[in-house]
Scaffold this motif. Structure first.
Motif, PDB file in Angstrom:
ATOM      1  N   CYS A  63       0.858  -1.188   0.000  1.00 58.24           N
ATOM      2  CA  CYS A  63       0.000   0.000   0.000  1.00 58.24           C
ATOM      3  C   CYS A  63       0.894   1.238   0.000  1.00 58.24           C
ATOM      4  O   CYS A  63       1.732   1.390   0.885  1.00 58.24           O
ATOM      5  CB  CYS A  63      -0.887  -0.006   1.245  1.00 58.24           C
ATOM      6  SG  CYS A  63      -1.758   1.556   1.503  1.00 58.24           S
ATOM      7  N   CYS A 118       0.684   3.370   3.464  1.00 53.74           N
ATOM      8  CA  CYS A 118       1.186   2.926   4.775  1.00 53.74           C
ATOM      9  C   CYS A 118       2.390   2.007   4.661  1.00 53.74           C
ATOM     10  O   CYS A 118       3.096   1.798   5.641  1.00 53.74           O
ATOM     11  CB  CYS A 118       0.080   2.231   5.568  1.00 53.74           C
ATOM     12  SG  CYS A 118      -0.397   0.623   4.909  1.00 53.74           S
ATOM     13  N   CYS A 169      -4.851   0.446   0.803  1.00 55.49           N
ATOM     14  CA  CYS A 169      -5.364  -0.750   1.490  1.00 55.49           C
ATOM     15  C   CYS A 169      -6.623  -0.384   2.277  1.00 55.49           C
ATOM     16  O   CYS A 169      -6.883   0.787   2.565  1.00 55.49           O
ATOM     17  CB  CYS A 169      -4.297  -1.355   2.404  1.00 55.49           C
ATOM     18  SG  CYS A 169      -3.958  -0.429   3.909  1.00 55.49           S
ATOM     19  N   CYS A 171      -6.104   1.575   5.646  1.00 55.55           N
ATOM     20  CA  CYS A 171      -5.823   3.009   5.448  1.00 55.55           C
ATOM     21  C   CYS A 171      -7.105   3.746   5.078  1.00 55.55           C
ATOM     22  O   CYS A 171      -7.375   4.837   5.578  1.00 55.55           O
ATOM     23  CB  CYS A 171      -4.797   3.214   4.337  1.00 55.55           C
ATOM     24  SG  CYS A 171      -3.099   3.000   4.860  1.00 55.55           S
ATOM     25  N   ARG A 217      -1.293   0.177  14.246  1.00 51.83           N
ATOM     26  CA  ARG A 217      -1.304  -0.867  13.229  1.00 51.83           C
ATOM     27  C   ARG A 217       0.065  -1.529  13.085  1.00 51.83           C
ATOM     28  O   ARG A 217       0.166  -2.715  12.804  1.00 51.83           O
ATOM     29  CB  ARG A 217      -1.752  -0.276  11.891  1.00 51.83           C
ATOM     30  CG  ARG A 217      -3.220   0.139  11.912  1.00 51.83           C
ATOM     31  CD  ARG A 217      -3.583   0.942  10.694  1.00 51.83           C
ATOM     32  NE  ARG A 217      -3.186   0.257   9.482  1.00 51.83           N
ATOM     33  CZ  ARG A 217      -2.961   0.881   8.327  1.00 51.83           C
ATOM     34  NH1 ARG A 217      -3.102   2.186   8.251  1.00 51.83           N
ATOM     35  NH2 ARG A 217      -2.621   0.199   7.269  1.00 51.83           N
TER      36      ARG A 217
END
Ligand SMILES: [Zn+2]
Length: 280
Positions: A97, A100, A132, A135, A208
């Motif tokens: 992604c 992130c 993603c 996110c 995360r």
């Protein structure tokens, strides 16, 4: 973490012109002809201002008609100009992604400036980035923070993302670190560093990343014990791990992790000669 992406191949202005032209004989002809000059100028502003919500104004007059723009994105027909372009953007394959840095192909397209707030950028290719699900959930319709500063980095326009922009600090104690703190790299311009902090917070990155870094750390302790058992030096292996991940992208999670390990002299010494936990 965020990675710089090449611009979409389609010209955002040419696509807008084509969308207006295709509606010349339909029920929406008057509407789109009436706004086309201003629509064009707003896309030009987007490009000139790099999509920055601090300086790309909203367009309140079109909000009552925002569904017309959303329809262009949500339900295009195959013969419409935007159809193959949206499909092409969705079909691009990435290994991570870009917002992130999590590995895996992102499954959605995000509107950098959200289409609920900026409906006229619903099918503007430079406003559409792969992202993603995690996110996208965190980002929602966020654009500016409480001080009017933009929250998110832009994968097409933020050139400094070609370098590593995020730094991890590994907490103590060595055998069970209590925290893994993320922040901007030290030598970043202060304004960009503040932006990176907002991006980290806005996408809930620390929460995360936490589980990933903990797992990676325990793997590293295990590998350190294994190296000792084999009479090898883990300090020679770690730069190889780093180079392996750097080949993908510098802002991916494993690369950020191993950069932090190498930068931490005390930790490196611990991995080589410290007391490791039993039963690794
Ligand atoms: Zn993501």
């Amino acid at each position: 973490m965020v990675t710089k992406l090449p611009f979409p191949e389609t010209c955002s202005l040419a696509l807008m012109d084509a969308v207006v032209a295709e509606r010349a004989n339909g029920p929406n002809a008057n509407y789109f002809n009436g706004i086309s000059a201003e629509w064009r100028s707003r896309i030009e502003t987007y490009i000139a201002e790099h999509g920055n919500p601090e300086s790309v104004p909203r367009w309140p007059a079109i909000h009552v008609n925002r569904t017309r723009f959303h329809t262009l994105y949500n339900t295009p027909q195959e013969h419409h100009s935007q159809y193959p372009i949206l499909k092409g953007l969705r079909d691009r394959k990435f290994q991570f992604c870009p917002s992130c840095g999590e590995e895996g192909s992102p499954s959605t397209i995000d509107h950098y400036l959200p289409k609920e707030i900026y409906p006229h950028f619903s099918v503007t290719p430079v406003n559409l980035t792969p992202m993603c699900d995690a996110c996208q959930t965190a980002k929602g319709e966020g654009t500016l923070d409480e001080n009017g500063r933009r929250i998110f980095l832009h994968p097409y326009f933020d050139e400094f993302l070609t370098s590593q922009v995020v730094r991890l600090t590994i907490g103590r104690p060595f055998n069970a670190p209590e925290d893994f703190a993320l922040g901007p790299v030290e030598d970043l311009d202060p304004n960009l560093a503040a932006l990176v902090r907002r991006h980290i917070r806005g996408l809930h990155m620390e929460e995360r990343y936490g589980a990933f870094f903990r797992d990676e750390y325990m793997r590293l302790l295990h590998l350190s014990q294994e190296a000792r058992d084999l009479g090898l030096d883990i300090a020679e292996d770690i730069p190889r791990f780093l180079r392996l991940h750097r080949k993908k992208a510098v802002n991916l999670w494993p690369h950020i992790f191993y950069t932090a390990v190498i930068a931490d002299d005390e930790l490196m010494e611990h991995l080589r000669n410290g007391d490791l936990p039993e039963n690794l």
